[in-house]
Enzyme design. Structure first.
Site, PDB file in Angstrom:
ATOM      1  N   TYR A 271       0.852  -1.186   0.000  1.00 35.19           N
ATOM      2  CA  TYR A 271       0.000   0.000   0.000  1.00 35.19           C
ATOM      3  C   TYR A 271       0.896   1.248   0.000  1.00 35.19           C
ATOM      4  O   TYR A 271       1.475   1.598   1.027  1.00 35.19           O
ATOM      5  CB  TYR A 271      -0.907   0.013   1.239  1.00 35.19           C
ATOM      6  CG  TYR A 271      -2.021  -1.019   1.229  1.00 35.19           C
ATOM      7  CD1 TYR A 271      -2.284  -1.805   0.107  1.00 35.19           C
ATOM      8  CD2 TYR A 271      -2.829  -1.201   2.338  1.00 35.19           C
ATOM      9  CE1 TYR A 271      -3.313  -2.738   0.110  1.00 35.19           C
ATOM     10  CE2 TYR A 271      -3.870  -2.122   2.342  1.00 35.19           C
ATOM     11  CZ  TYR A 271      -4.103  -2.890   1.223  1.00 35.19           C
ATOM     12  OH  TYR A 271      -5.125  -3.810   1.222  1.00 35.19           O
TER      13      TYR A 271
ATOM     14  N   LYS B  83      -1.075  -8.281  -2.287  1.00 33.14           N
ATOM     15  CA  LYS B  83      -2.405  -7.669  -2.166  1.00 33.14           C
ATOM     16  C   LYS B  83      -2.276  -6.184  -2.491  1.00 33.14           C
ATOM     17  O   LYS B  83      -1.496  -5.470  -1.866  1.00 33.14           O
ATOM     18  CB  LYS B  83      -2.926  -7.876  -0.745  1.00 33.14           C
ATOM     19  CG  LYS B  83      -4.239  -7.167  -0.463  1.00 33.14           C
ATOM     20  CD  LYS B  83      -4.868  -7.676   0.810  1.00 33.14           C
ATOM     21  CE  LYS B  83      -6.033  -6.803   1.227  1.00 33.14           C
ATOM     22  NZ  LYS B  83      -6.809  -7.309   2.318  1.00 33.14           N
TER      23      LYS B  83
END
Ligand code: FBP
Length: 255
Positions: free
Chosen positions: A148, A179
């Site tokens: 992220y 992810k």
């Protein structure tokens, strides 16, 4: 000893995977995400079990305190061993909070880690993660990496450039699953999946306006040939979480 590859193959036995995420309590706090039902980890474990998701990911505290129920569910466990709260306002650092050994003792199939690329603390997370990746793989655990991008240097975390960079970081660092966030644009997701190479790219859910919008992301996962989804709120905040799981599994062609 089972290798991390066999654990990965089990989770991705149907080519794609649905991973139920429940680390939001640390990342966001109970007030913004939870209600009387989903504040209870047992409610989530029950969804994982009844919905037969491919894996469940929680922090080490929940993995330990609810270990009996998690293991009894037979759903592969990915223990998140880094994190931060939303209260600290400086450059983000997802600190290492647990170890590979702890995850092994908890019966985990893998460990999870977050790196905020672009943060002033990026180097610390890169360095810590590279040690975790090596140890986990040597000891037979798979590695799932949340990438992220955050911090002052990141102007738009949802741009194609930044999303695909995140996916590539997963591959370059040796993660088995990366992810990433998703901006809703199919060509961008395709590029992310290509950038991740043999690392399985899965997308997070995020706060969605409607179930329809969320399920459109699921369809794009299939069209882009991505690895699947690692989502939480869109499932366990629903009044009918098992129906949502069913719909996702149908779209992703999961059994
Ligand atoms: P959701 O599917 O509920 O969006 O969760 C995905 C997730 O990656 C969680 O695993 C994590 O706690 C959270 O999002 C972090 O979100 P952010 O850093 O964007 O607030």
């Amino acid at each position: 000893m089972k290798t991390y590859k066999s654990k990965l193959n089990k989770i991705f036995k149907n080519k794609r995977a649905l991973i139920l995420a429940y680390d939001q309590g640390l990342e966001h706090g109970p007030e913004s995400d939870f209600n009387d039902k989903n504040v209870d980890p047992l409610y989530i474990i029950d969804i994982a079990k009844k919905g037969k998701v491919d894996a469940l990911t929680v922090g080490k505290g929940i993995a330990e305190k609810y270990n009996k129920e998690i293991l009894a569910s037979k759903i592969p466990l990915i223990v998140k061993i880094s994190g931060k709260t939303k209260l600290f306002k400086g450059e983000p650092l997802s600190e290492q909070l647990g170890t590979v050994e702890e995850a092994i003792k908890l019966g985990a199939a893998g460990v999870g880690y977050t790196i905020h690329i672009g943060s002033e603390h990026e180097h610390e997370m890169l360095e810590d993660f590279s040690k975790i990746e090596k140890e986990a793989h040597e000891k037979g655990l798979l590695v799932m990496l949340w990438v992220y991008p955050r911090g002052k240097a990141i102007k738009d975390e949802f741009s194609r450039e930044i999303l695909s960079y995140s996916a590539r970081v997963g591959l370059e660092l040796g993660a088995d699953i990366v992810k990433i966030k998703y901006n809703g644009k199919l060509p961008d997701l395709r590029w992310c999946v290509k950038s991740a190479g043999r690392t399985k790219a899965v997308i997070s859910g995020g706060k969605k306006e409607s179930e329809k919008e969320f399920l459109k992301d699921c369809q794009n996962v299939v069209k882009a040939d991505a690895g699947g989804m690692a989502v939480g709120r869109n499932i366990w905040q629903s009044d009918k979480p098992l129906d949502v799981v069913k719909k996702i599994k149908k779209i992703l062609h999961l059994k």
